[in-house]
Design a protein around this motif. Sequence first.
Motif, PDB file in Angstrom:
ATOM      1  N   LEU A  99       0.211 -10.957 -10.411  1.00 30.78           N
ATOM      2  CA  LEU A  99       1.382 -11.226  -9.573  1.00 30.78           C
ATOM      3  C   LEU A  99       1.115 -10.738  -8.148  1.00 30.78           C
ATOM      4  CD1 LEU A  99       4.531 -11.847  -9.291  1.00 30.78           C
ATOM      5  CD2 LEU A  99       4.853  -9.428  -9.779  1.00 30.78           C
ATOM      6  N   PRO A 101       3.489  -9.697  -5.433  1.00 32.07           N
ATOM      7  CA  PRO A 101       4.936  -9.547  -5.299  1.00 32.07           C
ATOM      8  C   PRO A 101       5.425  -9.861  -3.895  1.00 32.07           C
ATOM      9  CG  PRO A 101       3.882  -7.412  -5.438  1.00 32.07           C
ATOM     10  CD  PRO A 101       2.796  -8.428  -5.565  1.00 32.07           C
ATOM     11  N   GLU A 105       8.221  -3.278  -0.853  1.00 33.09           N
ATOM     12  CA  GLU A 105       8.986  -2.461  -1.815  1.00 33.09           C
ATOM     13  C   GLU A 105       8.284  -2.376  -3.170  1.00 33.09           C
ATOM     14  OE1 GLU A 105      12.375  -1.326  -1.006  1.00 33.09           O
ATOM     15  OE2 GLU A 105      11.455  -1.758   0.934  1.00 33.09           O
ATOM     16  N   PHE A 106       7.363  -3.302  -3.398  1.00 31.50           N
ATOM     17  CA  PHE A 106       6.681  -3.324  -4.689  1.00 31.50           C
ATOM     18  C   PHE A 106       5.480  -2.382  -4.725  1.00 31.50           C
ATOM     19  CE2 PHE A 106       9.312  -6.996  -4.861  1.00 31.50           C
ATOM     20  CZ  PHE A 106       9.563  -7.237  -6.199  1.00 31.50           C
ATOM     21  N   LEU A 107       5.264  -1.642  -3.633  1.00 29.87           N
ATOM     22  CA  LEU A 107       4.211  -0.620  -3.648  1.00 29.87           C
ATOM     23  C   LEU A 107       4.876   0.742  -3.784  1.00 29.87           C
ATOM     24  CD1 LEU A 107       1.897  -1.930  -0.773  1.00 29.87           C
ATOM     25  CD2 LEU A 107       1.458  -2.010  -3.237  1.00 29.87           C
ATOM     26  N   ASP A 108       4.283   1.602  -4.604  1.00 29.21           N
ATOM     27  CA  ASP A 108       4.810   2.956  -4.774  1.00 29.21           C
ATOM     28  C   ASP A 108       4.764   3.668  -3.420  1.00 29.21           C
ATOM     29  OD1 ASP A 108       5.207   5.666  -5.250  1.00 29.21           O
ATOM     30  OD2 ASP A 108       4.299   5.562  -7.244  1.00 29.21           O
ATOM     31  N   PRO A 109       5.935   4.098  -2.900  1.00 25.40           N
ATOM     32  CA  PRO A 109       5.972   4.672  -1.546  1.00 25.40           C
ATOM     33  C   PRO A 109       5.163   5.965  -1.410  1.00 25.40           C
ATOM     34  CG  PRO A 109       8.079   4.982  -2.666  1.00 25.40           C
ATOM     35  CD  PRO A 109       7.269   4.047  -3.516  1.00 25.40           C
ATOM     36  N   LEU A 110       4.907   6.639  -2.516  1.00 23.59           N
ATOM     37  CA  LEU A 110       4.217   7.929  -2.424  1.00 23.59           C
ATOM     38  C   LEU A 110       2.753   7.836  -2.860  1.00 23.59           C
ATOM     39  CD1 LEU A 110       6.942  10.405  -3.724  1.00 23.59           C
ATOM     40  CD2 LEU A 110       6.440   9.684  -1.394  1.00 23.59           C
ATOM     41  N   MET A 111       2.254   6.627  -2.987  1.00 26.08           N
ATOM     42  CA  MET A 111       0.881   6.471  -3.455  1.00 26.08           C
ATOM     43  C   MET A 111       0.080   5.688  -2.418  1.00 26.08           C
ATOM     44  SD  MET A 111      -0.185   4.789  -7.069  1.00 26.08           S
ATOM     45  CE  MET A 111      -0.330   6.062  -8.285  1.00 26.08           C
ATOM     46  N   GLN A 116      -3.427   1.777  -5.570  1.00 26.90           N
ATOM     47  CA  GLN A 116      -2.644   0.640  -6.047  1.00 26.90           C
ATOM     48  C   GLN A 116      -3.436  -0.656  -5.938  1.00 26.90           C
ATOM     49  OE1 GLN A 116       1.679   1.068  -5.290  1.00 26.90           O
ATOM     50  NE2 GLN A 116       1.093   2.483  -3.691  1.00 26.90           N
ATOM     51  N   PHE A 147       4.369   3.051   3.742  1.00 26.16           N
ATOM     52  CA  PHE A 147       5.239   3.065   4.925  1.00 26.16           C
ATOM     53  C   PHE A 147       4.450   3.034   6.233  1.00 26.16           C
ATOM     54  CE2 PHE A 147       4.313   7.532   4.366  1.00 26.16           C
ATOM     55  CZ  PHE A 147       4.204   8.006   5.660  1.00 26.16           C
ATOM     56  N   LEU A 158      -0.829  -6.835  -0.572  1.00 28.67           N
ATOM     57  CA  LEU A 158      -0.296  -7.399  -1.817  1.00 28.67           C
ATOM     58  C   LEU A 158      -1.129  -8.593  -2.270  1.00 28.67           C
ATOM     59  CD1 LEU A 158       3.529  -7.168  -0.994  1.00 28.67           C
ATOM     60  CD2 LEU A 158       2.234  -5.748  -2.588  1.00 28.67           C
ATOM     61  N   THR A 161      -4.421  -7.782  -4.038  1.00 26.36           N
ATOM     62  CA  THR A 161      -4.431  -7.380  -5.452  1.00 26.36           C
ATOM     63  C   THR A 161      -4.775  -8.570  -6.354  1.00 26.36           C
ATOM     64  OG1 THR A 161      -2.046  -7.769  -5.659  1.00 26.36           O
ATOM     65  CG2 THR A 161      -2.734  -5.536  -5.126  1.00 26.36           C
TER      66      THR A 161
END
Lengths: 310, 331
Positions: A99, A101, A105-111, A116, A147, A158, A161
Amino acid sequence: MEQNKNTILEIHDLSISFRMYDSRFEQTELKVISDLYLSVSPGEIVAVAGASGSGKSLLASAVLGLLPANASLSGHIHYKGQELTPELQKNLRGGGIALVPQSVEFLDPLMKVRSQTGGRDKAKTAERTRVFKRLGLPDDTENLYPFELSGGMARRVLVSTAMLSSAELIIADEPTPGMSLEQSLQALTMFRELAREGRAIILITHDIDLAFEFADRVAVFYAGTTVETAPASDFKQGPRALRHPYSKALWEALPQNSFRPIPGSQPYPGDLPKGCLFAPRCPMRTAECMEHVPPVRQIRGGEVRCFYGS
Amino acid sequence: MRGRFFNLCSALIKNGMKILSLLLAVSIIAFVLVTLSPIDPVQQYILGLGTAISQEQREEIEEYWGVGEPPVECYINWLTNVLRGDLGVSSLYRRPVADIIGERFLSSLALMVSSWLLSGIIGFSIGCLMGMRHGRFLDRFLKKVCYILSSVPTFWLGLVLLLVFSVWLGWFPIGFSSPIGVLSGDVTFGQRLYHLVLPAFTLSLMSFPNIALHTRQKLVEVLESDYVLFARARGEGNWDILRRHGIRNILMPAVTLQFTSFAELFGGSVMAENVFSYPGLGSAVAAAGLNSDVPLLLGITLFSTLFVCVGNMVADLLYAAIDPRVREAVE
Ligand SMILES: Nc1ncnc2c1ncn2[C@@H]1O[C@H](COP(=O)(O)OP(=O)(O)O)[C@@H](O)[C@H]1O
Ligand code: SF4
Ligand SMILES: [Mg+2]
């Protein structure tokens, strides 16, 4: 139901409803996708075009088996001729189906981006460096947090991936908004290369121009159903080659054509018309359209859901 | 790197100023309340002594409280003494207040830190468990347990535990931080720990539901987020999701909440210390109140304000140091 062995994904009569509670705590069913159909074969790019809210992202979640808990689904989805069961979906996630996305927003904000997009694995790192370079992402992108990415960078991360996966089916949910023209062209070229390798690509977009420039076939969604699927060349030719009144109206509404918007608006789920979903806005509607849902008909190498499509 | 150090310093100074002004406000309010109350600290001191005191002693104590001077000057007089480190002498214990606070604070700190850690670990784990199973039986059951525990008063819970574990089962001592009849210097670490278990457990039972429910809520939000949907689409299973995305995104809010709960913990420890006759600040403040020991009361009031504020400040700084988004915003 007859299955075409050559398709990677084949969807028939797919309906999705959400269980909702209204203000009096009574349970209601909100039907957001009705009798949808779609198919895609290896080597093919199928564009899914439709206004916002027409059910494009939900289709992607449904194929991956990732609908919210309050959603219920009916109909048939086949993957390479096999019924797509929850177990099969589980195996295909991270494997056969990838996918892209819709937003950052579909990425972990803290990673960090690296973790990813494949992690620290050596082969993956080399591959990522290559893909990032082709997408025009700066060298240190993998060390950034989501961010810290600009809108266009996030989209390209994205998209990367999917390029990094070995999936046979890629579902890209509006991958290009926010990118510059060159970046979009580059990303779409890379999707075409993946298709040439024999993968199947579903390119979701609300930009119909882009759909018929880059895809092999175009599926037009309206209010949660497929109204027409047609070779992309038909869209280039114009309304006379198209089969459904909504597709024709979409073509007319393009800036380079008459730029005339269609009066009215897409019906809300929960307030859907009884017969043809497009009837309230259709210039050709008859009494029958208001009463009955039109069947899907094969016409000139395409499919149309309209009593009078030709 | 230098920028970061500089930012840390300026944050420290900013927070420090805030704390100082709050302390000043608290000191004024507390002093006014004491002045308005019918208790006369001088009289109380003399009463507490039980015997007659010399004229000299009397003058000394009257000077400390600024007897006969206008209230504002009394306050300034008292504040100057406090700033010099002279918190006065406790009428109850007949010893300098600063010494008492120092001693008792260590006992209280041991109690608070251990129950803080205990409730943090139990609460976070149970919260994760509930979040992973949300809507299922285990989640609903644990949620009820949490609601019940958080609505039960601490002292009652303490009494029940005391009855069950100390009186009936005899597993734990009934009170005090060390065995009775053993000189404080001879008490071993093990003995202290043994006396700490029950009060610490009571205190953590009181505060873990809060952290567990909060953790559960946050984890459910994370599990419904778009980034978990994408992680699942990439093939991550439930355990990967919790390990890679869940804990990462809920740990910091939980730690912050846990630090801010220091204030509540302090309140809870007053109860727990009294139930278990644990000789910390909490039992001292109750004794000071009951015996009209003004200097001890004022001293503990100021000290606990300082303690709670510093706890909150540490939470903020920690949060800023760990969350990359906040770090970015600060820098
Ligand atoms: N979790 C949900 N609960 C209820 N309705 C939803 C939910 N997710 C999507 N919908 C509804 O389903 C419809 C299709 O949404 P979506 O697939 O996101 O549209 P698109 O991607 O085409 O813009 C919209 O009307 C939206 O409001
Ligand atoms: S079925 Fe009728 S209302 Fe629907 S698109 Fe065709 S002509 Fe219009
Ligand atoms: Mg969408």
